[in-house]
Scaffold this motif. Structure first.
Motif, mmCIF file in Angstrom:
data_model
loop_
_atom_site.group_PDB
_atom_site.id
_atom_site.type_symbol
_atom_site.label_atom_id
_atom_site.label_comp_id
_atom_site.label_asym_id
_atom_site.label_seq_id
_atom_site.Cartn_x
_atom_site.Cartn_y
_atom_site.Cartn_z
ATOM 1 N N ILE A 53 34.998 23.485 3.229
ATOM 2 C CA ILE A 53 36.192 24.078 3.740
ATOM 3 C C ILE A 53 35.988 25.431 4.027
ATOM 4 N N ILE A 54 35.803 25.797 5.389
ATOM 5 C CA ILE A 54 35.467 27.157 5.785
ATOM 6 C C ILE A 54 36.676 27.851 6.278
ATOM 7 N N PRO A 55 37.063 29.054 5.832
ATOM 8 C CA PRO A 55 38.343 29.397 6.225
ATOM 9 C C PRO A 55 38.435 30.312 7.515
ATOM 10 N N PRO A 103 36.157 27.464 11.766
ATOM 11 C CA PRO A 103 37.419 28.398 12.347
ATOM 12 C C PRO A 103 37.323 28.910 13.546
ATOM 13 N N SER A 104 38.449 29.598 14.082
ATOM 14 C CA SER A 104 38.603 30.196 15.283
ATOM 15 C C SER A 104 37.814 31.411 15.216
ATOM 16 N N SER A 105 37.690 32.054 14.116
ATOM 17 C CA SER A 105 37.022 33.266 14.029
ATOM 18 C C SER A 105 35.459 33.169 14.343
ATOM 19 N N GLU A 140 36.295 31.054 22.541
ATOM 20 C CA GLU A 140 35.007 31.295 23.237
ATOM 21 C C GLU A 140 33.762 30.690 22.336
ATOM 22 N N PRO A 141 32.901 29.969 23.123
ATOM 23 C CA PRO A 141 32.147 29.247 22.309
ATOM 24 C C PRO A 141 31.080 30.186 21.689
ATOM 25 N N PRO A 142 30.959 30.103 20.469
ATOM 26 C CA PRO A 142 30.272 30.978 19.572
ATOM 27 C C PRO A 142 28.801 30.895 20.186
ATOM 28 N N PHE A 197 34.882 18.334 18.909
ATOM 29 C CA PHE A 197 36.273 18.761 19.403
ATOM 30 C C PHE A 197 36.442 20.217 19.544
ATOM 31 N N VAL A 198 37.039 20.676 20.591
ATOM 32 C CA VAL A 198 37.056 22.157 20.765
ATOM 33 C C VAL A 198 38.777 22.206 21.598
ATOM 34 N N PRO A 199 39.021 23.660 21.382
ATOM 35 C CA PRO A 199 40.282 23.581 22.231
ATOM 36 C C PRO A 199 40.224 23.164 23.538
ATOM 37 N N LYS A 200 41.599 22.565 24.109
ATOM 38 C CA LYS A 200 41.610 22.164 25.286
ATOM 39 C C LYS A 200 41.448 23.129 26.309
ATOM 40 N N GLU A 201 41.878 24.373 26.255
ATOM 41 C CA GLU A 201 41.603 25.365 27.422
ATOM 42 C C GLU A 201 40.175 25.864 27.438
#
Length: 221
Positions: free
Chosen positions: A121-123, A146-148, A171-173, A193-197
């Motif tokens: 689990i990565i916060p 995570p998004s970060s 934004e793609p890491p 899976f990635v954010p739709k936008e």
């Protein structure tokens, strides 16, 4: 006047790196050694990343509370400020591990060859995933970043066969190179899976487009 640790007997189950040690030979700890507990005193020479991937049986670190470079949380090695998780002992028998909130980096080789680990689990807050961070964690088949997350090091997820891989970052890491994902001669990820936008961003990104046909929107998961 420099004291260098040259070799540790492979059969030892516990070993102390004393404060008198100034340097550690690259091959001081042989591959396949039996160490289950590694004690590091205050002032002892620092272990570099990739020393740790030789400790297949290691269950915990014990760090002198006065040590200025390292600390532990439940036997797991962290930087003194607890901002970086440096090494998860490969011999730990727990199947699930949750990285504490407040950590911003996963060190090089941190979870390398942790064969008992099935879920990580990565916060939110994690920005950097080091090189070979999850190399050969073969029983992890699903993961969410995570998004970060901003950067992922070389071979970070090699030799893992993912059923699904989710990245919440809009934004793609940045990938250090094209070797982040690799699983023998097979595809490393069945579905990503990635954010739709961000779907087209990932598919067209030069570092991610090799997985383009497997990249889907999160809402399609």
């Amino acid at each position: 006047n420099k004291l260098t640790l040259l070799a540790v007997p492979a059969a030892l189950k516990t070993f102390t790196i004393s404060e008198d040690v100034d340097d550690i030979s690259w091959y001081a700890f042989p591959f396949g050694n039996s160490l289950e507990e590694l004690i590091i005193q205050n002032g002892a020479a620092e272990l570099k990343p990739y020393f740790y991937d030789r400790f297949y049986n290691l269950k915990k670190f014990v760090i002198d509370e006065k040590n200025l470079k390292h600390t532990t949380i439940d036997g797991v090695l962290y930087s003194k400020d607890q901002k970086t998780i440096e090494c998860y002992p490969s011999g730990r028998e727990t199947a699930i591990y949750e990285i504490p909130k407040g950590v911003i980096a996963i060190g090089d080789g941190c979870f390398n060859t942790s064969l008992n680990l099935q879920k990580i689990i990565i916060p939110e807050g994690i920005e950097t995933i080091g090189s070979s961070a999850f190399f050969d964690c073969r029983y992890i088949n699903k993961i969410t970043l995570p998004s970060s997350v901003k950067t992922i090091g070389s071979a970070a997820f090699q030799h893992i066969k993912f059923k699904s891989f989710t990245c919440l970052a809009v934004e793609p890491p940045i990938l250090q190179d094209g070797n982040v994902f690799f699983y023998h001669n097979d595809l490393p990820i069945e579905k990503m899976f990635v954010p739709k936008e961000s779907l087209e961003k990932y598919k067209n990104d030069p570092n991610w487009n090799s997985l383009a046909e497997h990249i889907l929107a999160i809402e399609d998961e």
